[in-house]
Design an enzyme around this catalytic site. Structure first.
Site, PDB file in Angstrom:
ATOM      1  N   TYR A  65       6.738   0.828 104.525  1.00  0.00           N
ATOM      2  CA  TYR A  65       6.945   1.978 103.566  1.00  0.00           C
ATOM      3  C   TYR A  65       6.646   1.852 102.265  1.00  0.00           C
ATOM      4  CZ  TYR A  65       9.876   5.380 100.930  1.00  0.00           C
ATOM      5  OH  TYR A  65      10.014   6.088  99.989  1.00  0.00           O
ATOM      6  N   GLY A  72       9.000   8.723 100.714  1.00  0.00           N
ATOM      7  CA  GLY A  72      10.321   9.737 101.207  1.00  0.00           C
ATOM      8  C   GLY A  72       9.870  10.609 102.355  1.00  0.00           C
TER       9      GLY A  72
END
Length: 538
Positions: A65, A72
């Site tokens: 991530y 997001g």
């Protein structure tokens, strides 16, 4: 580190992510110029290990991530390794949406120090170079201009911290040597080189609670001074009213054993030591109208109003709030408040929510409420001084009375305006006590569907502290005026030192004059600790 160590000059601080104190943050941000800061050796080692984990995971093709994915709600979009640098650069650009006034210099310095300490913990997969540049910028007092508004305190302080991160790359605006200029120009003038942020490094700099923690840490340090100043105010108010010391004696307070209340009563007793204006611990007022009871004692009645008698109880709430909140703040500024985090022991990456500012929000709201309550107490004490119905013989508004035939009769109004201002400031501080965490808003396409609002809460806490410092300043100047009227030579040794220190800033009010600048000067003496150090010097 002891509270008095705030005055120590230029110690070295080696950041390791575990031992940064609130006092050190205060000193670096407000007192200490030319800060000598470095990364501890064990921090460097941990940082290198987390970098290796990140590089190995990137090479394996496992999606990470914010490193090889979007951010997001865009995290399902994979990014090729060769685009990771551009991804970090774009992150800092789309997040620079802050509004409102630029944060004060001391907040920016504290933010830089706290963010560097977060990286020093060694789980954010960021190189030494960006962090060492932050420390060099602190040393040279190169301050990125960070707008106050724009953070919901969920993925940390994304918008505010993007201004810090951008300055490391030479983008954005900074203040250097008193001038506003492009970051690249300031770095060049200081002989520093901007950095190009690598995979994860932009996210590691913005995804945390350092901006809100800066506000809360400074609010905490200043509120700690206000607690003592409120005790000084109460002691002087008791003196000019010729009160009994019984209400501050140990017996009632040890029988309601809140530590802050006990400490506050003890501090007031200590400040009152040697005062000729304070009655004995057990005086005659409890026994009726006996011999030896003065006119002012009869006029006052058996007990002082709550704003005097209950002062240790009110200030004690602030003292106890300071006690528990210090541990929360210390935990926060020594945490890996980032996401994702890299574990060198297991060679794993962990996705979590350590950027969430809930503890900051709760501590800030509690601190704001406790400080505002103390301000309310002091505002009521001011009212006791200026209102002749309660001031026990002091002239109305603390202005020396003149004969009706005097040509100046009715022209001067003394502390009438000052008391109105104190009430206005108190009301504004009380208005800030609503817990801002109650206003969580779902953001970013419901990815950030529960947010802390910790940044707003921390800003409110420091605003409340500054408002009440101004109330306290008004009160202390009014107390000096009352002392002059009854005879300042009767004050005890500690309050006499406070009187002399304050009179060097604010002379007696013989005729009406503007007092605004004098109140501001006095407020600064309170929250920087100089008044306390002067009064309590042995």
């Amino acid at each position: 580190m002891m509270h008095n160590a705030l005055r120590a000059e230029k110690p070295e601080i080696h950041l390791d992510g575990h031992h940064l104190s609130t006092d050190e943050v205060y000193r670096v941000s407000t007192v200490w110029e030319g800060a000598r800061l470095d990364l501890a050796e064990d921090a460097v080692l941990r940082m290198k290990k987390s970098l290796q984990v990140k590089d190995d995971l990137i090479a394996s093709g496992i999606p990470i991530y914010g490193v090889t994915t979007g951010f997001g709600d865009s995290s399902s979009r994979q990014i090729s390794p060769e685009k990771t640098v551009a991804l970090q650069r774009n992150l800092l650009r789309f997040l620079r949406v802050g509004t409102g006034p630029v944060a004060p210099d001391e907040i920016i310095r504290a933010t830089m120090l706290i963010r560097a300490n977060c990286a020093a913990r060694g789980h954010s997969a960021i190189r030494q170079e960006p962090i060492r540049l932050i420390l060099e910028m602190l040393h040279h007092n190169i301050l990125p201009q960070i707008p106050e508004r724009g953070s919901v305190g969920a993925s940390g302080d994304l918008a505010p911290l993007s201004y810090l991160a951008a300055s490391l790359t030479g983008e954005g605006t900074v203040i250097y040597r008193g001038e506003r200029m492009p970051a690249a120009e300031a770095l060049r003038a200081a002989g520093l080189q901007p950095v190009e942020l690598q995979a994860k490094e932009g996210l590691a700099l913005v995804n945390g609670t350092s901006f809100m923690s800066a506000y809360l840490t400074l609010a905490f340090a200043e509120a700690r001074e206000l607690a003592w100043c409120a005790e000084l105010c109460t002691a002087m108010a008791a003196e000019v009213r010729e009160s009994s010391k019984d209400q501050f004696t140990a017996f009632p307070h040890i029988n309601k054993p809140h530590p802050g209340q006990i400490t506050s009563a003890e501090n007031i007793r200590q400040i009152l030591e040697g005062s000729a204006l304070i009655g004995a611990d057990a005086d005659l007022r409890g026994g009726g109208m006996g011999e030896g009871v003065s006119y002012r004692e009869l006029e006052r009645g058996i007990q002082d109003p709550y704003s005097i008698r209950c002062a240790p109880h009110v200030i004690g709430v602030l003292r106890d709030t300071l006690q528990w909140s210090e541990q929360w703040i210390t935990n926060e500024i020594n945490s890996s408040n980032d996401n994702p985090l890299f574990d060198a022991e297991s060679s794993a990456v962990h996705n979590s929510g350590n950027f969430y500012g809930g503890h900051v929000a709760q501590a800030a709201s509690a601190l704001a409420a406790a400080v505002a309550s103390v301000g309310d107490l002091l505002d009521r004490q001011v009212q006791l001084l200026v209102d002749p119905k309660f001031s026990l013989g002091l002239p109305a508004n603390l202005i020396a009375p003149v004969k009706a035939t005097d040509p100046t009769a009715g022209l001067h109004h003394g502390f009438k305006g000052a008391q109105i201002a104190a009430s206005a400031l108190t009301a504004e501080a009380l208005h800030l006590t609503m817990p801002v965490s109650s206003f969580s808003r779902s953001t970013e396409a419901h990815n950030q569907d529960k947010v802390s609002m910790g940044t707003i809460a921390a800003r409110h806490a420091r605003t409340a502290v500054h408002l009440i410092s101004e109330v306290t300043a008004i009160h202390l100047v009014a107390l000096c005026q009352a002392a002059d009227i009854i005879g300042a030579d009767k004050l005890g040794p500690h309050t006499a030192r406070a009187y002399s220190h304050l009179r060097s800033v604010v002379p007696f009010v013989q005729e009406d004059r503007p007092l605004d600048e004098e109140f501001q000067q006095t407020a600064k003496l309170l929250i920087d600790g100089s008044l306390r150090r002067n009064v309590m010097a042995s």
